[in-house]
Design a protein around this motif. Structure first.
Motif, PDB file in Angstrom:
ATOM      1  N   THR A 156    -114.136   5.623  47.090  1.00 51.43           N
ATOM      2  CA  THR A 156    -113.101   6.456  47.726  1.00 51.43           C
ATOM      3  C   THR A 156    -111.858   5.680  48.141  1.00 51.43           C
ATOM      4  O   THR A 156    -110.889   6.290  48.578  1.00 51.43           O
ATOM      5  CB  THR A 156    -113.686   7.166  48.971  1.00 51.43           C
ATOM      6  N   THR A 157    -111.868   4.350  48.040  1.00 53.43           N
ATOM      7  CA  THR A 157    -110.682   3.574  48.419  1.00 53.43           C
ATOM      8  C   THR A 157    -109.772   3.396  47.207  1.00 53.43           C
ATOM      9  O   THR A 157    -110.209   2.839  46.188  1.00 53.43           O
ATOM     10  CB  THR A 157    -111.085   2.170  48.944  1.00 53.43           C
ATOM     11  N   PRO A 158    -108.511   3.868  47.290  1.00 49.78           N
ATOM     12  CA  PRO A 158    -107.599   3.672  46.159  1.00 49.78           C
ATOM     13  C   PRO A 158    -107.382   2.184  45.897  1.00 49.78           C
ATOM     14  O   PRO A 158    -107.394   1.373  46.817  1.00 49.78           O
ATOM     15  CB  PRO A 158    -106.290   4.327  46.641  1.00 49.78           C
ATOM     16  N   HIS A 159    -107.168   1.829  44.664  1.00 50.12           N
ATOM     17  CA  HIS A 159    -106.886   0.454  44.246  1.00 50.12           C
ATOM     18  C   HIS A 159    -108.024  -0.512  44.586  1.00 50.12           C
ATOM     19  O   HIS A 159    -107.811  -1.697  44.768  1.00 50.12           O
ATOM     20  CB  HIS A 159    -105.579  -0.066  44.870  1.00 50.12           C
ATOM     21  N   PHE A 160    -109.235   0.004  44.698  1.00 49.51           N
ATOM     22  CA  PHE A 160    -110.383  -0.828  45.070  1.00 49.51           C
ATOM     23  C   PHE A 160    -110.541  -2.027  44.145  1.00 49.51           C
ATOM     24  O   PHE A 160    -110.891  -3.122  44.568  1.00 49.51           O
ATOM     25  CB  PHE A 160    -111.655   0.038  45.046  1.00 49.51           C
ATOM     26  N   CYS A 161    -110.257  -1.857  42.851  1.00 48.66           N
ATOM     27  CA  CYS A 161    -110.554  -2.901  41.864  1.00 48.66           C
ATOM     28  C   CYS A 161    -109.395  -3.862  41.604  1.00 48.66           C
ATOM     29  O   CYS A 161    -109.576  -4.825  40.843  1.00 48.66           O
ATOM     30  CB  CYS A 161    -110.936  -2.255  40.532  1.00 48.66           C
ATOM     31  N   GLU A 162    -108.255  -3.619  42.219  1.00 50.06           N
ATOM     32  CA  GLU A 162    -107.070  -4.336  41.724  1.00 50.06           C
ATOM     33  C   GLU A 162    -107.110  -5.842  41.962  1.00 50.06           C
ATOM     34  O   GLU A 162    -106.439  -6.583  41.255  1.00 50.06           O
ATOM     35  CB  GLU A 162    -105.771  -3.722  42.245  1.00 50.06           C
ATOM     36  N   SER A 163    -107.879  -6.323  42.921  1.00 44.81           N
ATOM     37  CA  SER A 163    -107.948  -7.781  43.116  1.00 44.81           C
ATOM     38  C   SER A 163    -109.297  -8.350  42.661  1.00 44.81           C
ATOM     39  O   SER A 163    -109.645  -9.476  43.013  1.00 44.81           O
ATOM     40  CB  SER A 163    -107.693  -8.137  44.586  1.00 44.81           C
ATOM     41  N   CYS A 164    -110.020  -7.607  41.852  1.00 43.92           N
ATOM     42  CA  CYS A 164    -111.353  -8.047  41.420  1.00 43.92           C
ATOM     43  C   CYS A 164    -111.254  -9.284  40.519  1.00 43.92           C
ATOM     44  O   CYS A 164    -110.468  -9.325  39.581  1.00 43.92           O
ATOM     45  CB  CYS A 164    -112.054  -6.925  40.661  1.00 43.92           C
ATOM     46  N   ASN A 165    -112.072 -10.281  40.814  1.00 41.98           N
ATOM     47  CA  ASN A 165    -112.104 -11.490  39.977  1.00 41.98           C
ATOM     48  C   ASN A 165    -113.525 -11.765  39.464  1.00 41.98           C
ATOM     49  O   ASN A 165    -113.881 -12.894  39.186  1.00 41.98           O
ATOM     50  CB  ASN A 165    -111.570 -12.698  40.757  1.00 41.98           C
ATOM     51  N   LYS A 166    -114.326 -10.704  39.345  1.00 45.28           N
ATOM     52  CA  LYS A 166    -115.734 -10.898  38.974  1.00 45.28           C
ATOM     53  C   LYS A 166    -115.988 -10.709  37.486  1.00 45.28           C
ATOM     54  O   LYS A 166    -115.407  -9.839  36.841  1.00 45.28           O
ATOM     55  CB  LYS A 166    -116.605  -9.879  39.715  1.00 45.28           C
ATOM     56  N   LEU A 167    -116.891 -11.546  36.964  1.00 45.27           N
ATOM     57  CA  LEU A 167    -117.506 -11.326  35.658  1.00 45.27           C
ATOM     58  C   LEU A 167    -119.003 -11.407  35.899  1.00 45.27           C
ATOM     59  O   LEU A 167    -119.449 -12.178  36.752  1.00 45.27           O
ATOM     60  CB  LEU A 167    -117.120 -12.414  34.654  1.00 45.27           C
ATOM     61  N   ARG A 168    -119.770 -10.656  35.149  1.00 38.51           N
ATOM     62  CA  ARG A 168    -121.228 -10.765  35.293  1.00 38.51           C
ATOM     63  C   ARG A 168    -121.827 -11.299  34.008  1.00 38.51           C
ATOM     64  O   ARG A 168    -121.381 -10.944  32.915  1.00 38.51           O
ATOM     65  CB  ARG A 168    -121.830  -9.400  35.619  1.00 38.51           C
ATOM     66  N   LEU A 169    -122.844 -12.146  34.162  1.00 38.87           N
ATOM     67  CA  LEU A 169    -123.602 -12.648  33.011  1.00 38.87           C
ATOM     68  C   LEU A 169    -124.992 -12.039  33.095  1.00 38.87           C
ATOM     69  O   LEU A 169    -125.735 -12.291  34.045  1.00 38.87           O
ATOM     70  CB  LEU A 169    -123.674 -14.176  33.057  1.00 38.87           C
ATOM     71  N   THR A 170    -125.331 -11.199  32.130  1.00 40.02           N
ATOM     72  CA  THR A 170    -126.625 -10.525  32.179  1.00 40.02           C
ATOM     73  C   THR A 170    -127.724 -11.473  31.702  1.00 40.02           C
ATOM     74  O   THR A 170    -127.458 -12.483  31.032  1.00 40.02           O
ATOM     75  CB  THR A 170    -126.619  -9.267  31.290  1.00 40.02           C
ATOM     76  N   ALA A 171    -128.958 -11.098  32.022  1.00 44.92           N
ATOM     77  CA  ALA A 171    -130.097 -11.955  31.661  1.00 44.92           C
ATOM     78  C   ALA A 171    -130.266 -12.047  30.148  1.00 44.92           C
ATOM     79  O   ALA A 171    -130.890 -12.991  29.654  1.00 44.92           O
ATOM     80  CB  ALA A 171    -131.368 -11.406  32.299  1.00 44.92           C
ATOM     81  N   ASP A 172    -129.713 -11.082  29.392  1.00 44.59           N
ATOM     82  CA  ASP A 172    -129.824 -11.156  27.927  1.00 44.59           C
ATOM     83  C   ASP A 172    -128.548 -11.721  27.282  1.00 44.59           C
ATOM     84  O   ASP A 172    -128.298 -11.514  26.101  1.00 44.59           O
ATOM     85  CB  ASP A 172    -130.211  -9.796  27.325  1.00 44.59           C
TER      86      ASP A 172
END
Ligand code: SF4
Length: 143
Positions: A70-86
């Protein structure tokens, strides 16, 4: 140590957002703030994550709130990458795109190229409120 609250995200089931168990973060803040108020702590950012922190008037506790949906612009400063187990690099938790790092490495590829591709493919925002349907549960993604 602060207590953090985060809105329920449909990472495992798409029907959760419309269900009665979804609780908007602003509503929670209103309820907690009714007991002595919430003093904003704009300079307090442990981990540089997306939470907004406040001091709870009645207890002095530091509380963090994350309005993922519900927060506008929630993702704009995101610096995450995920590495999955596969072995997949996932640029965003709330979008399906993945880069096959494991296949690239097995083919003798440069891991730096895969990382650059993942960063270049980071979306501006999640798709939780659009057409996103989880294709695998959070436990299979990590994070
Ligand atoms: S861009 Fe994706 S991974 Fe980043 S905060 Fe938004 S939903 Fe989460």
């Amino acid at each position: 140590m602060p207590i953090r609250f985060i809105e329920l995200m449909p990472v495992s089931r798409a029907d959760l957002v419309a269900s009665p168990v979804f609780y908007p973060i602003e509503e929670l803040m209103r309820e907690l703030g009714a007991d002595g108020g919430l003093e904003p702590l704009p300079d307090y950012r442990p981990g540089h994550g997306p939470a907004r922190y406040y001091r709870h008037g009645a207890t002095g506790a530091k509380l963090g709130f994350i309005g993922a949906l519900t927060t506008p612009h929630f993702c704009e400063s995101c610096n995450k990458l995920r590495l999955t187990a596969d072995g997949k690099l996932r640029p965003c938790l709330g979008r399906h795109g993945e880069i096959d790092l494991l296949a690239s490495l097995r083919a003798g590829g440069d891991p730096a190229r895969a990382l650059e591709a993942a960063v270049a493919n980071k979306p501006e925002s999640h798709g939780f409120l659009e057409s996103y349907l989880p294709e695998r549960p959070m436990t299979a993604i990590g994070g």
